[in-house]
Design an enzyme around this catalytic site. Sequence first.
Site, mmCIF file in Angstrom:
data_model
loop_
_atom_site.group_PDB
_atom_site.id
_atom_site.type_symbol
_atom_site.label_atom_id
_atom_site.label_comp_id
_atom_site.label_asym_id
_atom_site.label_seq_id
_atom_site.Cartn_x
_atom_site.Cartn_y
_atom_site.Cartn_z
ATOM 1 C CB THR B 45 10.119 -18.552 7.263
ATOM 2 O OG1 THR B 45 9.791 -19.461 8.311
ATOM 3 C CG2 THR B 45 10.648 -19.299 6.056
ATOM 4 N NE ARG B 128 7.712 -14.412 4.364
ATOM 5 C CZ ARG B 128 7.156 -14.961 5.434
ATOM 6 N NH1 ARG B 128 7.923 -15.448 6.413
ATOM 7 N NH2 ARG B 128 5.850 -15.035 5.549
ATOM 8 C CG ASN B 1028 4.808 -22.518 10.273
ATOM 9 O OD1 ASN B 1028 4.628 -23.572 9.675
ATOM 10 N ND2 ASN B 1028 4.975 -21.367 9.659
#
Lengths: 350, 1226
Positions: B45, B128, B1028
């Site tokens: 992610t 990120r 996830n």
Amino acid sequence: MIDLTTRYLGLELSSPVVASSSPLTGAPETAAALEEAGAAAIVMPSLFEEEIVHEELEMHHSLEQGAEQHLEASGYFPNLEDLPTVGDRYLATLESLKRRLSIPVIASLNASHPGGWVSYARLLEDAGADALELNVYRVAADPDRTAHELEQDDLEIVASVRSSVRIPLAVKLSPYYTAMAAFARQVVDAGADGLVLFNRFYQPDVDLETLEVVPRIELSRPWELRLPLRWLAILRPQLGTGTSLAATSGVHSGYDVVKALMVGADVAMVTSALLQHGAGHLHSIVAGLRTWMAEHDYTSVDQLRGSATQATAGDPATFERANYVAALHSWTTPAHLLAGHHRGSRRSPA
Amino acid sequence: MTAVDPSPLETRPSRRTRWACIDGNEAAARVAYPLSEVIALYPITPASPMGEHCDDWAAAGRPNLWGVVPDVVEMQSEGGAAGALHGALQQGALATTFTSSQGLLLMIPNMFKIAGELTPAVIHVAARTVATHALSIFGDHSDVMHARATGWAMLGAGSVQEAHDLALVAHAATLRSRVPFLHFFDGFRTSHEISKIQLLDDEDLAALIREDDVAAFRRRGLSPEAPVVRGTAQNPDVFFQAREAANPFHDAVPAIVQEVMDELAERTGRRYSLVEYHGAPDADRVVVLMGSAVGAAQETVDCLLEQGERVGVLQVRLFQPFPAQALVAALPPTVRSIAVLDRTKEPGAVGEPLYLSVVAALAEAMDVDAPPFARVPRVIGGRYGLSSKEVTPSMLKPVFDELARERPKRHVTVGIYDDVTHLSLPIDEDFRVPRPAGEVQAVFIGLGADGTVGANKSSIKIIGERTDRFAQGYFVYDSKKSGSVTVSHLRFGPEPIRATYLIDQADLVACHQFGLLERMKVVELARPGATLLLNSPYCPDEVWDHLPRTVQQGILDKGLELWVVDAYAVAEQVGMGNRINTVMQPCFFQLSGVLPPEDAIAEIKASVERTYGRRGRSVVERNFAAIDASLAALHRVEVPGEVTSDLTFHHELPPDAPDFVRQVTAALLAGEGDRLPVSALPVDGTFPSGTAKYEKRAIATHIPIWDPEICIDCAKCAIACPHAAIRMKVFPEAVAAASPEWFPTKPFRSKDLADHHLTIQVAPDDCTGCGVCVDVCPAKSKSELGRKAINMEPALEHRDAERPRWEHFQTIEPLDRSLLPHSSIKGSQVLEPLFEFSGACAGCGETPYLKLLTQLFGDRILVANATGCSSIYGANLPTTPWSVDADGRGPAWANSLFEDNAEFGLGMRLGVDAQRAMAEALLERLAPHVGDELVRALLDNPQEDEAQIAEQRRLVAALTERLRDVPADLAEDARRLAATARNLVRQGVWLVGGDGWAYDIGFGGLDHVLSSGRNVNVLVLDTEVYSNTGGQASKATQRGAVAKFAAAGKPTGKKDLGAIARAYGNVYVAQIALGANEVQATKALLEADAWPGPSLVIAYSTCIAHGIDMSTSMSHQKDAVRSGYWPLYRFQPGDDDGVPFNLDSKAPSIPVRDFVAGETRFAVLRRTHPERAQHLQHLLQADVDERWRYYEQLAAVARSVPDLTETEVEVSGDGALGPRDEGEEP
């Protein structure tokens, strides 16, 4: 030489023995074995609109489950470009059956709403079905809907499908109509080329171990043929030769086929016996028919068909209430109550 | 107003352009895919969607620019992906990868190599936050800034359009320059923002990618036809010179990038430069920054220009090689002061990287004969936007104010309130940028499950792609996986949308869940006079009185126009269940007026057809029915003139909540986290346990209600509950008698315990309503077969009765832990769970194991948790489900990374053992003073059962007491012992993680830790997929299952992880499935805990990624076991000639087909690839048969571990816990 050919829904068939809806008629390999064993035609398992809808919605729900619910996962399955449904698979099977078999393939349809009947019927016609069998079946559990209303629904379905496809149309009925003779005529008037008598259903049962209600279906027994026999005998003279009639439920042997033909059926449809004994059993049914006809000097199915209808059997009451009285007497005959007597040794009430 | 540079989008190209509404990830992937031959991937992610798009396109056979379908390969880690990338590049194959955060960090070693070898390549990064005191999935530049030293060029995009265009610039420039490119854009803000952009087409790509460069690259590839060696080891004599030899290539990069940008402009009209100035030509103050905040900064500048201020903003696009000259040249010569804002933090540095670069560039520029500025501009450095913290004009305007000051702060922070080091600038709440004329801003508040986000994505596409308006969408989710709240921020307007921040002055606010009015800020988001649309179960005449007081007040104060629709009623009526997306969507169009209503309806239907068409007619038709019925159900509410409600906001905490919870957690729960000052936060990332119970989310529509008349005391509901929301307690009859009459109990049937009562109680506000407890309940009413001992009932009807019952339940003392055997279901379920109310998906298959673990030994375990679902539902703020008992004891939990969890956990063990050894040594030394008897008791206590452990705690307390008064000469030792004495109590170390960790990224470490012989317990929550990150295949994925990166069904079988561990001989290994056999699972956990060496427990965990009805999450596992798909076993090493392998499940009694038929992950393949599905299912059955045959044989094999005792004593330091008697000879 005995002529076994017959006509059903305008189709020229090599014999009056048709393999009806079952897993055997839904797969090219087993369907080919049925053809090999002498099936004159096959009826595919019913395409249930409810099944299509159920599967589409379940699959949709399942693929959407968890979608757009968490920042790290917009969904949990790859983006599938193409997702064929039950209906697509049915059509694909129909197409492969048509490629593989030379006998007619009759598609069967059970829809749950008017639009569904018409749209799927068209798809089945386009996919090459030689004829279409409409499996009109419901449990009339709604206390606000009368028998008349339900019958009108069925007739509308038949009429609307009739007007939207060109292939022959049979309607498979349940035996649970109040006025079967009248309704049968209305179905024919609505456009049915033939009637299939009768449906058999899954029925609820209670599993005493798990204490759950479970749907079950039992294979038919030969005695179940009696009900279609009665109604074929009654309807054949009423509907005339322009309407095809098929006997189904309890056809297990060549003798059963003979009986069905005698009361006026154009074909007899076999399912349970094939599921029990395999596709090859169809061969022995045809052989049994042929042997009986030879032993009794019949030369053709035409000759046999309709020889024992209500109009031709001599005593029309045999197929109506008087018959019931006789049957009661036969059951009270003490002989069969004696120990050691096999069921098969019961005397026929006739 | 001063002249302003046109934004790229405003320069309309003359030739035909294609528009699309896509997000930044897709924008980048749409360029990377056609320009690649090899795509090596690993999910992370927020970069995962880039890889997933490529996988989807490859699965669909979409060719690249050269007519070949790229090879998309999922690797075991980002390190693996970088290695595969490096290898492919060595062959002269065009290759790329996508990553973020820790993933990029794992790629860095290979990045040095790739750059050192001057190899063209592009890595696309959704930038990120790198985990520090906490993990964060959100966006900042801390990851990419870590790659500065690798020698890769770094190109930063500030918008979705730029992510698309600069992706091409990166691919073209790397081939021309031979320097590899890291193309980055802000995680989430750009990667997940949907924006209307102009698409590049294949001709554009072909025009900029020069075939000569490609051919030259291929020629440099390794080939046995012209062999070379690359990657030599060099010595002090030449290494340095060789490093310098590449300088000309790096020096050439800026000019090459500008050249490519110019060619792009020529083709598309979208003009970019290495650095881009926007603002007054005579500005005295300039802000320098890069990334998505540029949009907000440009808006701020434009607004200030209107007010007559002389300001500007400089966007840096090429960060490395730093275009110092271009930057200086782009600044207005009038500039006096500059704020350089970095979206990263480098503690202890003089300043952050962009700041340092600008300072150096200016210093160098001024050190010439004719400097560009009359005076050296003052430069201040600022940090902003860490972890996607908002950056708005209200935050940026004060930066310009600061620059205007005589003595501005040298270093500042933007967007927070720093009351510790006082670096922050105030936020100017009154400063607002006027929205462009004709722009519509809308905010939608809904639940993840109701389809709100999907509907909004559809609306954006409709407006963006079917009209000439521009569109933007950004979606905010809360951190829960069940009952998660989503807030969608949509903007539509005639001009390109630059605002890169959330909406707080919406023209339309839609709340799709009436209940959220009590929990969320709703009216606060509306501008005065805006429209408020509520999905309301109450009709227009009644709704007012059901609104919370603050909502009523807000409506009146702001003069909102109020509309209601009962969307659930409409959805129910048309058979859509709880998906209200296509009911709410037409209402939005109707009220917003962005399209004429009839056009809107037609467009929504067309969109449904495009989105769901391939899912079947019935899906489409039901959505159509919902659309058709929606507007008739939409009603305007006559707003009364006064506030009538007594309803308040639902954020009340119990009076005994700890201070931290009241001051910090409560603010997070109220959505006020942004307002917390720096001083409120822990300095080291340490948070209190046991806070999930304060959330009281009340998300269930139906909750289980106990019927004591039917209950058979089996406790299956309690052991199966994934959320610890249905509990069992057993207590003396007297307690039952003293309970209120509304608190139901029943006599407890047990051969072990007489005269006790039992109760089963739901935590009504913590239950997710998953239904698992009811599904597993075996007790049926004799008179009504459909009724069980617990039944799902409407929460609204039962919450008021159940709340006091739950309160009372909590006051009842837990049963003495030694009264019932823990290996039975009842025995474990009377133990208090210390893992409760997690935000895991409703029906999660993982959490019951964690809960059981804490029931068995929660008061004495350390948990090392790999990153993944379990770390997210385990410790994503605002709260944690890891809890404490009445004595304050509970699991101590920590997460390090995804890849290193086994090593991290081993370290915990080493730490405990080292301190225990020290404590033992000190005990011996201090024995004369603290008492021999006490010392012997402490050292000789085997601590094998609850009573002995309780005794050890008592002894440690006594020791601590005696250590208070030792003679002065021993005081130092006494202090040391006091600090380590707690390690004398036996502690278990549990290494918890998913299959992605254990089978893939962490396997090397796990293997090493298992080989160490140390006393660690590994619990693998095996969902057979990366749960996830959204269902990517792992090596635990079974053959034939469809997953991301295995869209056509995984062709290879599942790795037998247990077999690898068993091969060591001294590792305890168990394979369990709680839903299939609770007792075996419990036994395995108990045995793993007792085993003094390493233990590995592989736990079958159902997951929404399986595509099953999650209410059957537990019962479904029975068929997994019955079919042999998941055999149960325990492998207990021993040093005698025993048979260590116990096969705990029976021979398969149903075909695997019957098990997998009910799972979408398998069933979907029968739709998409029927023949392959059949083939793979055949192979899967063969896998199962063969494994069973093998296991059956194993179950008869005698085996011993010769050095077992030695291993135990020496390595674990925990010999007392061994399975053998003390003193026995090996």
